[in-house]
Design a protein around this motif. Structure first.
Motif, PDB file in Angstrom:
ATOM      1  N   ARG A 239       0.830  -1.195   0.000  1.00 28.96           N
ATOM      2  CA  ARG A 239       0.000   0.000   0.000  1.00 28.96           C
ATOM      3  C   ARG A 239       0.875   1.259   0.000  1.00 28.96           C
ATOM      4  NH1 ARG A 239      -5.282  -0.394   1.766  1.00 28.96           N
ATOM      5  NH2 ARG A 239      -5.063   1.540   2.964  1.00 28.96           N
TER       6      ARG A 239
ATOM      7  N   ASP B 193      -3.373   2.738   7.823  1.00 28.08           N
ATOM      8  CA  ASP B 193      -3.406   1.331   7.427  1.00 28.08           C
ATOM      9  C   ASP B 193      -3.834   0.404   8.559  1.00 28.08           C
ATOM     10  OD1 ASP B 193      -2.588   1.865   4.819  1.00 28.08           O
ATOM     11  OD2 ASP B 193      -0.478   1.928   5.400  1.00 28.08           O
ATOM     12  N   TYR B 194      -4.460   0.944   9.575  1.00 33.24           N
ATOM     13  CA  TYR B 194      -5.018   0.088  10.631  1.00 33.24           C
ATOM     14  C   TYR B 194      -6.192   0.789  11.292  1.00 33.24           C
ATOM     15  CZ  TYR B 194      -2.646   2.848  14.276  1.00 33.24           C
ATOM     16  OH  TYR B 194      -2.227   3.860  15.109  1.00 33.24           O
ATOM     17  N   ARG B 195      -7.024  -0.024  11.923  1.00 33.42           N
ATOM     18  CA  ARG B 195      -8.123   0.500  12.733  1.00 33.42           C
ATOM     19  C   ARG B 195      -8.033  -0.143  14.108  1.00 33.42           C
ATOM     20  NH1 ARG B 195     -11.463  -0.253   8.154  1.00 33.42           N
ATOM     21  NH2 ARG B 195     -12.571  -1.971   9.178  1.00 33.42           N
TER      22      ARG B 195
ATOM     23  N   LEU C 152      -7.427  -4.104  13.483  1.00 38.29           N
ATOM     24  CA  LEU C 152      -7.581  -4.547  12.106  1.00 38.29           C
ATOM     25  C   LEU C 152      -6.436  -3.962  11.285  1.00 38.29           C
ATOM     26  CD1 LEU C 152      -9.319  -6.009   9.954  1.00 38.29           C
ATOM     27  CD2 LEU C 152     -10.426  -3.801   9.531  1.00 38.29           C
ATOM     28  N   LEU C 153      -5.606  -4.825  10.719  1.00 39.40           N
ATOM     29  CA  LEU C 153      -4.456  -4.392   9.915  1.00 39.40           C
ATOM     30  C   LEU C 153      -4.754  -4.565   8.433  1.00 39.40           C
ATOM     31  CD1 LEU C 153      -1.381  -5.956  11.768  1.00 39.40           C
ATOM     32  CD2 LEU C 153      -1.980  -3.540  11.628  1.00 39.40           C
ATOM     33  N   LYS C 154      -4.431  -3.532   7.646  1.00 38.65           N
ATOM     34  CA  LYS C 154      -4.547  -3.604   6.187  1.00 38.65           C
ATOM     35  C   LYS C 154      -3.188  -3.979   5.626  1.00 38.65           C
ATOM     36  CE  LYS C 154      -8.123  -0.047   6.157  1.00 38.65           C
ATOM     37  NZ  LYS C 154      -8.522   1.315   5.678  1.00 38.65           N
ATOM     38  N   LEU C 155      -3.150  -5.095   4.899  1.00 37.90           N
ATOM     39  CA  LEU C 155      -1.886  -5.641   4.421  1.00 37.90           C
ATOM     40  C   LEU C 155      -1.719  -5.416   2.923  1.00 37.90           C
ATOM     41  CD1 LEU C 155      -2.041  -9.023   6.386  1.00 37.90           C
ATOM     42  CD2 LEU C 155      -1.131  -6.830   7.150  1.00 37.90           C
TER      43      LEU C 155
ATOM     44  N   SER D 198      -4.507  -6.001  -0.744  1.00 31.42           N
ATOM     45  CA  SER D 198      -5.868  -5.846  -0.190  1.00 31.42           C
ATOM     46  C   SER D 198      -6.214  -6.883   0.873  1.00 31.42           C
ATOM     47  CB  SER D 198      -6.932  -5.881  -1.308  1.00 31.42           C
ATOM     48  OG  SER D 198      -6.690  -4.845  -2.241  1.00 31.42           O
ATOM     49  N   TYR D 199      -5.201  -7.589   1.404  1.00 30.65           N
ATOM     50  CA  TYR D 199      -5.465  -8.510   2.512  1.00 30.65           C
ATOM     51  C   TYR D 199      -5.711  -7.707   3.796  1.00 30.65           C
ATOM     52  CZ  TYR D 199      -3.677 -12.414  -0.285  1.00 30.65           C
ATOM     53  OH  TYR D 199      -3.483 -13.360  -1.263  1.00 30.65           O
ATOM     54  N   GLU D 200      -6.478  -8.319   4.689  1.00 28.34           N
ATOM     55  CA  GLU D 200      -6.699  -7.743   6.017  1.00 28.34           C
ATOM     56  C   GLU D 200      -6.603  -8.855   7.051  1.00 28.34           C
ATOM     57  OE1 GLU D 200     -10.427  -5.713   6.176  1.00 28.34           O
ATOM     58  OE2 GLU D 200      -9.703  -3.959   5.075  1.00 28.34           O
TER      59      GLU D 200
ATOM     60  N   LYS E  74      -7.382  -9.522  11.393  1.00 29.66           N
ATOM     61  CA  LYS E  74      -7.897  -8.986  12.662  1.00 29.66           C
ATOM     62  C   LYS E  74      -7.129  -9.634  13.813  1.00 29.66           C
ATOM     63  CE  LYS E  74     -12.282  -8.153  13.109  1.00 29.66           C
ATOM     64  NZ  LYS E  74     -13.759  -8.323  13.315  1.00 29.66           N
TER      65      LYS E  74
END
Length: 416
Positions: free
Chosen positions: A74, A113-115, A124-127, A130-132, A134
Motif C-alpha cells: 500500500r 493502514d489500521y483500525r 484490524l491491519l490492512k496488508l 488488499s489482505y486484512e 484482525k
C-alpha cells in the motif's frame, strides 16, 4: 516511552503500549506481509548503501515508490519502508558498521493502514494486495483504559519466537502547569529527600523515602563472589551463568520498580503544590574515590539516573517543569553563610562560622533550592534565602520535630 515538545505548540507526551496479539483465524497473510516488508526494506537499504549521498524525501519517493508499489504494498507502507531504510543506513554509517542485513520480522504501520478498537481490544491491519487481518490484543482492560483519550499515530507489529507483538504509539497534548512553588530533590545512598519551598523560601513540605540501594548492592556482591569463585568458567557453565543472571534480573527489578513508584509519588506531590521540580545535574560527575566509597558513589549515580528518567517522564506527562542544577557543594556548604560545614553528630552538620545546625539531607535540598533561585529569578528574587533555622532549633533545620520531618507519612518503600 518518550516525550518531546512540538515547536510552537503545547508539549506533547508520547507513550508506547506493547501487547501480545492473537490473530482471529489464520495468520499466514500477516507472516507473508512481514516477510515482504522486510525484503522491501532490505532492497532499499542495498540501493542506498551504494550511494555516496543522502537522498531527499522527494528523491526517495521518485526512486522507490513505483518499484515498491508493484510488490503489492500500500502507498503508506511504501513511505514507511523507504524512510525506515534510510534511517537504518544512516545509523550504520555513523557507527562505522557494515551494510545492514535484516533478519527480524517486523513492520511499521501508519495510522491510515489500521483500525484500533481500544474498547474491545481489537486491531484490524490492512496488508498487501488488499489482505486484512484482525488481531485481538492480549492486555488487561485497566492497562488500555489509560489511552482512551489519547491519539494514536503509528504502530509496530513484530513476529518473535512464534508470537505476535504489537506496539501502538499514542500521543497527548498536556497543558503546562504554572509553577507556584519549588521542589528540590536530593538522593544519597540510603535516602531520597524532597523539600517544597515557596518563592520567598518558606518550607511547605518535607518528605524522605528510603532507597533499596543496599539490597541492590547485596545482589551485586553475590555476583562478584560467584565470579571470583569461578574466574575462568563462569561465562561458560550454564548453572553458574544462570545464577549470575538471576541476581542481575533482581537488581533490574528492584531498581526499576522503585524508580517508577517513587517517580509517580514525587510528581503527584509536585502537581498538588504546582511545583517546578529541581533535580541534580549528574552529567560530568565522577565517583568519589576517597574513604573507599567509589563503588557506592557510582551505584547511587546509576540508580539516580533511573529515578530521574521516571521523574522527568511523569512530570512531562503532568505538564510540570523540570530544572537541573549543579549539585557541587550542596551537602557541604552552609545555606546561611556559605561556609564549609563539619560533622556534628550522625548525619548532622554544623557551621563553625554562624553556628547553623541541620540534617545533611535537608541542607542539600535547601542548597538546591538556593541554586535554583540564583539561576532562575522568575521563581523568587535572586539571592533570597529560605528561612534558615536558628542554631538552637531541631537538627532537621526545619519546623516540626525530627521524626515528623524526616520520615514519609504516606509510604515506606523498601524498608531496610
Amino acid at each position: 516511552m518518550v516525550s518531546y515538545p512540538v515547536r510552537g505548540e503545547q508539549p506533547v507526551v508520547v507513550e508506547a503500549l506493547k501487547v501480545r496479539a492473537v490473530p482471529e483465524g489464520s495468520h499466514d497473510a500477516l507472516l507473508e506481509f512481514l516477510r515482504l516488508y522486510r525484503d522491501a526494506v532490505q532492497l532499499v537499504v542495498n540501493e542506498l548503501w551504494g550511494l555516496d549521498r543522502k537522498l531527499s524525501r522527494k528523491k526517495l519517493h521518485e526512486q522507490f515508490y513505483e518499484k515498491l508499489r508493484k510488490l503489492g504494498l500500500r502507498a503508506h507502507h511504501v513511505k514507511e519502508i523507504y524512510t525506515y531504510a534510510q534511517s537504518i543506513v544512516e545509523s550504520a554509517r555513523s557507527n562505522g558498521g557494515r551494510k545492514p542485513v535484516l533478519r527480524r520480522l517486523n513492520a511499521r504501520v501508519d495510522r491510515y493502514d489500521y483500525r484500533l478498537d481500544l474498547e474491545n481490544r481489537v486491531l484490524l491491519l490492512k496488508l498487501h494486495n488488499s489482505y486484512e487481518v484482525k488481531l485481538r490484543l492480549v492486555a488487561p482492560r485497566e492497562r488500555v483504559e489509560k489511552f482512551k483519550n489519547w491519539g494514536n499515530y503509528e504502530l509496530v507489529v513484530k513476529y518473535e519466537n512464534g508470537e505476535l507483538w504489537v506496539s501502538v504509539y499514542f500521543k497527548r497534548i498536556v497543558k503546562p502547569v504554572k509553577p507556584k512553588t519549588v521542589m528540590a530533590v536530593d538522593l544519597n545512598f540510603d535516602n531520597l529527600t524532597l523539600a517544597i519551598f515557596t518563592p520567598n523560601g518558606r518550607l511547605v513540605r518535607l518528605k524522605r523515602f528510603k532507597t533499596p540501594l543496599r539490597k541492590v548492592l547485596t545482589h551485586r556482591i553475590w555476583v562478584e563472589r560467584i565470579q571470583k569463585r569461578y574466574p575462568r568458567s563462569w561465562r561458560y557453565v550454564k548453572g553458574v551463568r544462570r545464577a549470575i543472571e538471576r541476581h542481575g534480573e533482581r537488581i533490574r527489578s528492584i531498581s526499576w520498580d522503585y524508580a517508577h513508584k517513587v517517580g509517580d509519588l514525587i510528581t503527584e506531590l509536585a502537581l498538588k503544590y504546582h511545583s517546578v521540580v529541581v533535580l541534580e545535574e549528574l552529567e560530568g560527575l565522577r565517583g568519589n574515590g576517597n574513604k573507599g566509597r567509589k563503588f557506592n558513589k557510582k551505584l547511587s549515580l546509576w540508580f539516580y539516573r533511573r529515578i530521574q528518567f521516571c521523574v522527568e517522564y511523569e512530570a512531562k506527562e503532568r505538564g510540570l517543569k523540570i530544572v537541573k542544577v549543579n549539585p557541587r557543594g550542596t551537602s557541604t556548604r552552609c545555606p546561611r553563610c556559605g561556609s564549609k560545614l563539619a560533622e556534628d553528630s550522625y548525619r548532622t552538620l554544623r557551621c563553625s562560622k554562624c553556628n547553623y545546625v541541620g540534617d545533611r539531607d535537608v541542607i542539600a535540598t535547601v542548597n538546591l533550592y538556593l541554586k535554583f533561585t540564583y539561576k532562575y529569578s522568575r521563581c523568587g528574587e535572586p539571592g533570597v534565602s529560605p528561612n534558615a533555622p536558628k542554631p538552637d532549633e531541631n537538627p532537621s533545620g526545619m519546623r516540626g520535630n525530627r521524626d515528623e520531618a524526616m520520615t514519609s507519612t504516606n509510604i515506606n518503600l523498601y524498608e531496610s
